[in-house]
Motif scaffolding. Structure first.
Motif, PDB file in Angstrom:
ATOM      1  N   UNK A 101       0.832  -1.196   0.000  1.00  0.00           N
ATOM      2  CA  UNK A 101       0.000   0.000   0.000  1.00  0.00           C
ATOM      3  C   UNK A 101       0.864   1.242   0.000  1.00  0.00           C
ATOM      4  N   UNK A 102       0.384   2.302  -0.627  1.00  0.00           N
ATOM      5  CA  UNK A 102       1.152   3.547  -0.711  1.00  0.00           C
ATOM      6  C   UNK A 102       0.260   4.736  -0.387  1.00  0.00           C
ATOM      7  N   UNK A 103       0.771   5.638   0.464  1.00  0.00           N
ATOM      8  CA  UNK A 103       0.038   6.831   0.883  1.00  0.00           C
ATOM      9  C   UNK A 103       0.152   7.931  -0.161  1.00  0.00           C
ATOM     10  N   UNK A 104      -0.869   8.782  -0.183  1.00  0.00           N
ATOM     11  CA  UNK A 104      -0.838   9.937  -1.071  1.00  0.00           C
ATOM     12  C   UNK A 104      -2.234  10.318  -1.517  1.00  0.00           C
ATOM     13  N   UNK A 105      -2.372  11.529  -2.001  1.00  0.00           N
ATOM     14  CA  UNK A 105      -3.650  11.981  -2.539  1.00  0.00           C
ATOM     15  C   UNK A 105      -3.926  11.265  -3.857  1.00  0.00           C
ATOM     16  N   UNK A 106      -5.137  11.449  -4.365  1.00  0.00           N
ATOM     17  CA  UNK A 106      -5.458  10.835  -5.663  1.00  0.00           C
ATOM     18  C   UNK A 106      -4.586  11.428  -6.766  1.00  0.00           C
ATOM     19  N   UNK A 107      -4.253  12.690  -6.660  1.00  0.00           N
ATOM     20  CA  UNK A 107      -3.358  13.295  -7.641  1.00  0.00           C
ATOM     21  C   UNK A 107      -1.966  12.675  -7.548  1.00  0.00           C
ATOM     22  N   UNK A 108      -1.482  12.510  -6.305  1.00  0.00           N
ATOM     23  CA  UNK A 108      -0.185  11.847  -6.122  1.00  0.00           C
ATOM     24  C   UNK A 108      -0.222  10.439  -6.680  1.00  0.00           C
ATOM     25  N   UNK A 109      -1.330   9.751  -6.452  1.00  0.00           N
ATOM     26  CA  UNK A 109      -1.481   8.378  -6.946  1.00  0.00           C
ATOM     27  C   UNK A 109      -1.364   8.317  -8.465  1.00  0.00           C
ATOM     28  N   UNK A 110      -2.050   9.201  -9.150  1.00  0.00           N
ATOM     29  CA  UNK A 110      -2.006   9.199 -10.614  1.00  0.00           C
ATOM     30  C   UNK A 110      -0.612   9.528 -11.131  1.00  0.00           C
ATOM     31  N   UNK A 111       0.040  10.513 -10.512  1.00  0.00           N
ATOM     32  CA  UNK A 111       1.402  10.875 -10.911  1.00  0.00           C
ATOM     33  C   UNK A 111       2.367   9.726 -10.657  1.00  0.00           C
ATOM     34  N   UNK A 112       2.203   9.072  -9.506  1.00  0.00           N
ATOM     35  CA  UNK A 112       3.091   7.966  -9.156  1.00  0.00           C
ATOM     36  C   UNK A 112       2.901   6.788 -10.112  1.00  0.00           C
ATOM     37  N   UNK A 113       1.670   6.478 -10.456  1.00  0.00           N
ATOM     38  CA  UNK A 113       1.423   5.396 -11.406  1.00  0.00           C
ATOM     39  C   UNK A 113       2.058   5.686 -12.763  1.00  0.00           C
ATOM     40  N   UNK A 114       1.983   6.942 -13.210  1.00  0.00           N
ATOM     41  CA  UNK A 114       2.604   7.304 -14.488  1.00  0.00           C
ATOM     42  C   UNK A 114       4.115   7.109 -14.431  1.00  0.00           C
ATOM     43  N   UNK A 115       4.717   7.502 -13.316  1.00  0.00           N
ATOM     44  CA  UNK A 115       6.167   7.325 -13.160  1.00  0.00           C
ATOM     45  C   UNK A 115       6.537   5.837 -13.101  1.00  0.00           C
ATOM     46  N   UNK A 116       5.697   5.034 -12.465  1.00  0.00           N
ATOM     47  CA  UNK A 116       5.978   3.599 -12.387  1.00  0.00           C
ATOM     48  C   UNK A 116       5.880   2.947 -13.756  1.00  0.00           C
TER      49      UNK A 116
END
Length: 408
Positions: free
Chosen positions: A321-336
């Motif tokens: 599991x990873x913490x963060x806002x929904x915006x952080x989540x979308x940005x993080x998924x793109x980077x992954x």
């Protein structure tokens, strides 16, 4: 029985006679899982529980009787429509309970004592006992341990009465004790119990009296005792401090990892079992994880999260599991995705982390994360039980009429 191993090990060391009642299988809304135990010594002292209070009195008397006559007995308790206050489970469930005397001089005592000692010391061990079958075999036991669980790595046999085998080896470890029946029965049960131990499972198996895997004249209860699972919390923030406390409450061995030494300190995380100052992905590369390990990424910083999650999502762990806002989540998924993480791997990621409890404080957020971990582990939906028609307990199968069921 192994759930009260520390207390029973002390009883053995003190030379006490006792009888132990163990939940073998459950059906419906029974309050305790297979392996839960109540023990009674010769003085009438009782420890443990098999039902949360529903049938304790009747089970207590069964233990006292077993101490007197030396006989193991299997008893079924269920809900009584005629009298909800009679001996039975008013919650509507069914439990099967095996009562075994463990007296000085009983042939099963050295085997059970060895299993209790191993479990009390934190070692991995499985205790297999015959639940149904010929009367002279019911209650007989053997224990299984992985290779390397003692100093020599070889089988350490206790002294057993006539009819017991000293022990032997199987593919993944060794066993002690035996059933005093066909030799192949011991080896087959040891191998099956070893598989239960590898998975950290407690439940039943059915097997032929001569070790055959077809037919079902014997039912065997296998109890596994394994070291606590790991929870690794990445990010030494205030939310992590609350999560450490909840993780310890849930019996995890908790590690906090952060690359910043000013934050990753014992003063900030006094309840953590381990504090590691290291880049998260480098620590994860070298530390040991397994199928019960949960990874909670609270850093919500791309320079930490991306290399860490790229590795974590490819490991055979229970939860990521990873913490963060929904915006952080979308940005993080793109980077992954940019570093080669596949959609199948991304589907394993619980992000934003936790269940929707409306949490705001670190403690509420930790509760939200823990709730998601429990729901994921047990197969729960996370919806309110009020008005729901789903089972309250998700990890027990129903009991067929007239026979013992199994549980994962």
């Amino acid at each position: 029985m192994l759930d009260i191993a520390e207390e029973l090990d002390r009883w053995v060391e003190q030379g006490r006679d006792f009888a132990v009642a163990t939940v073998v299988a459950v059906g419906g809304s029974a309050p305790r899982r297979p392996g839960a135990a109540l023990a009674v010594d010769a003085d009438g002292t009782a420890i443990g529980s098999v039902s949360g209070g529903c049938v304790e009195g009747a089970v207590y008397e069964l233990c006292r009787q077993a101490l007197e006559d030396g006989e193991s007995v299997l008893e079924r308790f269920g809900y009584s429509d005629d009298d909800a206050f009679a001996v039975g489970l008013t919650c509507g469930g069914i439990i099967d309970i095996l009562v075994t005397p463990v007296r000085v001089g009983d042939r099963v005592r050295p085997v059970i004592a060895a299993g209790l000692k191993a479990a009390a010391s934190g070692g991995a061990t499985a205790l297999a006992r015959i639940v149904t079958g010929p009367a002279d075999l019911v209650g007989r036991a053997l224990i299984v341990r992985p290779h390397g669980s003692d100093d020599s790595g070889s089988c350490k046999s206790a002294s057993y009465d006539s009819g017991f085998h000293g022990g032997g080896s199987y593919d993944s470890g060794y066993y002690e004790g035996g059933f005093g029946a066909h030799p192949e029965l011991d080896r087959t049960v040891a191998a099956e119990a070893g598989a239960f131990l590898d998975a950290g499972r407690t439940g039943t198996l059915e097997i032929g009296e001569q070790g055959s895997r077809c037919g079902a004249p014997l039912t065997v209860l296998v109890e596994s005792s394994v070291p606590p699972p790991r929870m690794i919390v990445f990010g030494a923030i205030d939310f992590a401090s609350a999560l450490v406390r909840v993780g310890k409450f849930l019996n995890y061995r908790v590690t906090v990892c952060d690359a910043r030494p000013v934050f990753a300190t014992e003063a900030r995380f006094p309840e953590a079992d381990e504090i590691v100052v290291e880049w998260p992905h480098r620590y994860l590369e070298r530390t040991e994880v397994d199928a019960r390990t949960v990874l909670c990424v609270l850093t919500h910083d791309a320079k930490f999260d991306v290399p860490l999650l790229r590795l974590a999502l490819r490991l055979p762990v229970a939860y990521v599991g990873a913490m963060g806002s929904r915006r952080t989540h979308l940005d993080r998924n793109a980077r992954l995705r940019e570093v080669g993480v596949t959609e199948l791997e991304l589907a394993r990621l619980r992000s934003p982390i936790g269940l929707d409890l409306g949490a705001r404080t670190p403690e509420e957020t930790a509760l939200s994360i823990a709730a998601e971990i429990v729901a994921d582990r047990r197969g729960g939906t996370g919806v309110p039980l009020t008005g729901a028609h789903t089972a309250i307990h998700h990890d027990a199968t129903s009991l067929p009429t007239g026979r013992i069921g199994s549980v994962a």
